[in-house]
Design an enzyme around this catalytic site. Sequence first.
Site, mmCIF file in Angstrom:
data_model
loop_
_atom_site.group_PDB
_atom_site.id
_atom_site.type_symbol
_atom_site.label_atom_id
_atom_site.label_comp_id
_atom_site.label_asym_id
_atom_site.label_seq_id
_atom_site.Cartn_x
_atom_site.Cartn_y
_atom_site.Cartn_z
ATOM 1 N N ASN A 48 -36.837 23.737 -34.357
ATOM 2 C CA ASN A 48 -38.010 23.638 -35.239
ATOM 3 C C ASN A 48 -39.027 22.627 -34.680
ATOM 4 O O ASN A 48 -38.974 22.265 -33.508
ATOM 5 C CB ASN A 48 -37.598 23.328 -36.676
ATOM 6 C CG ASN A 48 -38.510 24.028 -37.683
ATOM 7 O OD1 ASN A 48 -39.728 23.940 -37.590
ATOM 8 N ND2 ASN A 48 -37.914 24.728 -38.613
ATOM 9 N N ARG A 49 -39.926 22.140 -35.537
ATOM 10 C CA ARG A 49 -41.095 21.420 -35.036
ATOM 11 C C ARG A 49 -40.971 19.905 -35.159
ATOM 12 O O ARG A 49 -40.395 19.395 -36.117
ATOM 13 C CB ARG A 49 -42.338 21.893 -35.783
ATOM 14 C CG ARG A 49 -42.585 23.367 -35.515
ATOM 15 C CD ARG A 49 -43.729 23.955 -36.292
ATOM 16 N NE ARG A 49 -43.987 25.302 -35.805
ATOM 17 C CZ ARG A 49 -43.347 26.398 -36.225
ATOM 18 N NH1 ARG A 49 -42.431 26.325 -37.175
ATOM 19 N NH2 ARG A 49 -43.631 27.569 -35.694
ATOM 20 N N HIS A 106 -38.843 23.984 -31.051
ATOM 21 C CA HIS A 106 -37.563 24.445 -30.490
ATOM 22 C C HIS A 106 -37.198 23.789 -29.159
ATOM 23 O O HIS A 106 -36.782 24.460 -28.213
ATOM 24 C CB HIS A 106 -37.585 25.957 -30.355
ATOM 25 C CG HIS A 106 -37.589 26.690 -31.677
ATOM 26 N ND1 HIS A 106 -37.063 26.145 -32.821
ATOM 27 C CD2 HIS A 106 -38.076 27.923 -32.035
ATOM 28 C CE1 HIS A 106 -37.203 27.010 -33.827
ATOM 29 N NE2 HIS A 106 -37.816 28.082 -33.385
ATOM 30 N N HIS A 124 -30.683 31.125 -33.146
ATOM 31 C CA HIS A 124 -31.879 31.842 -33.599
ATOM 32 C C HIS A 124 -31.652 33.357 -33.625
ATOM 33 O O HIS A 124 -32.516 34.135 -33.202
ATOM 34 C CB HIS A 124 -33.064 31.475 -32.689
ATOM 35 C CG HIS A 124 -34.388 31.529 -33.361
ATOM 36 N ND1 HIS A 124 -34.873 32.678 -33.953
ATOM 37 C CD2 HIS A 124 -35.339 30.585 -33.544
ATOM 38 C CE1 HIS A 124 -36.072 32.430 -34.447
ATOM 39 N NE2 HIS A 124 -36.384 31.162 -34.223
ATOM 40 N N TYR A 137 -31.678 37.061 -34.791
ATOM 41 C CA TYR A 137 -32.520 37.898 -35.655
ATOM 42 C C TYR A 137 -31.603 38.986 -36.219
ATOM 43 O O TYR A 137 -31.170 39.865 -35.487
ATOM 44 C CB TYR A 137 -33.638 38.557 -34.848
ATOM 45 C CG TYR A 137 -34.782 37.664 -34.445
ATOM 46 C CD1 TYR A 137 -34.596 36.597 -33.559
ATOM 47 C CD2 TYR A 137 -36.077 37.900 -34.917
ATOM 48 C CE1 TYR A 137 -35.663 35.794 -33.171
ATOM 49 C CE2 TYR A 137 -37.149 37.106 -34.526
ATOM 50 C CZ TYR A 137 -36.930 36.053 -33.661
ATOM 51 O OH TYR A 137 -37.985 35.267 -33.269
ATOM 52 N N ASP A 186 -41.301 31.652 -43.491
ATOM 53 C CA ASP A 186 -41.109 30.795 -42.321
ATOM 54 C C ASP A 186 -41.046 29.377 -42.890
ATOM 55 O O ASP A 186 -41.924 28.547 -42.655
ATOM 56 C CB ASP A 186 -42.259 30.977 -41.328
ATOM 57 C CG ASP A 186 -41.933 30.381 -39.951
ATOM 58 O OD1 ASP A 186 -40.789 29.910 -39.782
ATOM 59 O OD2 ASP A 186 -42.814 30.370 -39.078
ATOM 60 N N GLN A 245 -34.065 27.171 -41.995
ATOM 61 C CA GLN A 245 -35.360 27.798 -41.820
ATOM 62 C C GLN A 245 -35.149 29.294 -42.005
ATOM 63 O O GLN A 245 -34.424 29.932 -41.239
ATOM 64 C CB GLN A 245 -35.931 27.531 -40.411
ATOM 65 C CG GLN A 245 -37.328 28.080 -40.184
ATOM 66 C CD GLN A 245 -38.435 27.137 -40.671
ATOM 67 O OE1 GLN A 245 -38.175 25.992 -41.050
ATOM 68 N NE2 GLN A 245 -39.658 27.616 -40.674
ATOM 69 N N GLU A 249 -31.839 30.087 -39.849
ATOM 70 C CA GLU A 249 -31.664 29.010 -38.864
ATOM 71 C C GLU A 249 -31.183 27.748 -39.569
ATOM 72 O O GLU A 249 -31.977 27.001 -40.126
ATOM 73 C CB GLU A 249 -32.991 28.746 -38.138
ATOM 74 C CG GLU A 249 -33.559 29.979 -37.462
ATOM 75 C CD GLU A 249 -35.055 29.835 -37.184
ATOM 76 O OE1 GLU A 249 -35.480 28.810 -36.637
ATOM 77 O OE2 GLU A 249 -35.816 30.755 -37.542
HETATM 78 C C1 GAL Z 1 -39.038 30.074 -35.963
HETATM 79 C C2 GAL Z 1 -40.296 29.349 -36.315
HETATM 80 C C3 GAL Z 1 -41.393 30.389 -36.289
HETATM 81 C C4 GAL Z 1 -41.487 31.000 -34.911
HETATM 82 C C5 GAL Z 1 -40.127 31.504 -34.483
HETATM 83 C C6 GAL Z 1 -40.082 31.946 -33.039
HETATM 84 O O1 GAL Z 1 -37.946 29.196 -36.033
HETATM 85 O O2 GAL Z 1 -40.197 28.715 -37.562
HETATM 86 O O3 GAL Z 1 -42.624 29.815 -36.678
HETATM 87 O O4 GAL Z 1 -41.987 30.042 -34.009
HETATM 88 O O5 GAL Z 1 -39.144 30.536 -34.630
HETATM 89 O O6 GAL Z 1 -40.969 32.966 -32.774
#
Ligand code: GAL
Length: 336
Positions: free
Chosen positions: A77-78, A103, A172, A174, A242, A274, A301
């Site tokens: 994350n950020r 990330h 991460h 999906y 998000d 997340q 996440e």
């Molecule tokens: C998530 C993030 C999103 C985007 C994604 C990757 O964890 O919160 O904003 O960056 O990863 O595409």
Amino acid sequence: MAALKLFGRLNGKPVYLIKLANGDIEAEIISFGATLRALRVKGRDGEMHDVCLGYDSAEDYAKQDGYLGATVGRHANRIGGSRFELNGQEYSLSSNEGANQLHGGIEGFSHKLWSFNCSEYAVTFSLDSPDGDEGYPGNLHAEVSFSIESAKLRIEYKAVSDADTLVNMTNHAYFNLGGHESGKVYAHELCLGAEHYTPCGEGNIPTGEILPVDGTALDLRDFTRLGDRLDDAALALTEGFDHNFVLSSSPAAVLYCPKTGIEMKCSTSLEGMQLYSAGFLSGRVGKEGAVYGKHHAVCLETQHYPDAVNKQGFPSPVLRAGQKYNEWTEYEFAIR
Ligand code: GAL
């Protein structure tokens, strides 16, 4: 023994694919990014369905910016302004999303080649991240293990550093429980055990507040059809979910797909999640030519809260020298 094969080569170095299988679940993990490439579980029809988005080549993983299935670190994350203070010293991190770090930076754990050891139903990846890697202090030794038992995948994260540093690892993946190629997840139902979330400002950096989900589009405490929420005007800025949720129950989340009957329960030792509904995924060619687009998956996440190091009142992501980082997340599958 886990099955091992060569998946491809990057800069002349071999990338391996490890397959764990026990009849109820099959997981494929590659050594680049310690990345979950495929996860097959049984549906109501008795067939195995691959419920994780992924790619067919090592090159696709090397250039990917969506972190499909990857282990994310040192810090998921950020981190706002790509900076933090620790022990009175200012640290400046690499920026890869405007002025912020996302990330783990330009070449985070998701883009590194990991070494590994396999046993019958498990594989453990390890990585040495040197002092100063993407700006982080301390020589850090990180390990991520994937293991299967019945219809459950467990991911365990360990790390130790020789100096105080930050660690916040996640996976991460999906998920699309209708099958990785099956398009939008609108018919999926999600229940998320969170009473609170951490609202964000510019750049999706938390404001530092912790607010109740009650009465907002983020209230997922009862099963909610994703199609009824993803296009909600309140979620327009993030193209759906998000957001970081403050976990308050176990399991942390349950995702269900009525088409295949597959239900996935996510449990974790971590305090945040997340929820990302792939709003920024667009026109990517994935496994077997499948085209992945907006809202074709859900990421759960598990993590420390974003930008926690810069927010008083958020649980700390600091790992002290010599201290052992040890967190886990499990995904358990059933048919309804
Ligand atoms: C998530 C993030 C999103 C985007 C994604 C990757 O964890 O919160 O904003 O960056 O990863 O595409």
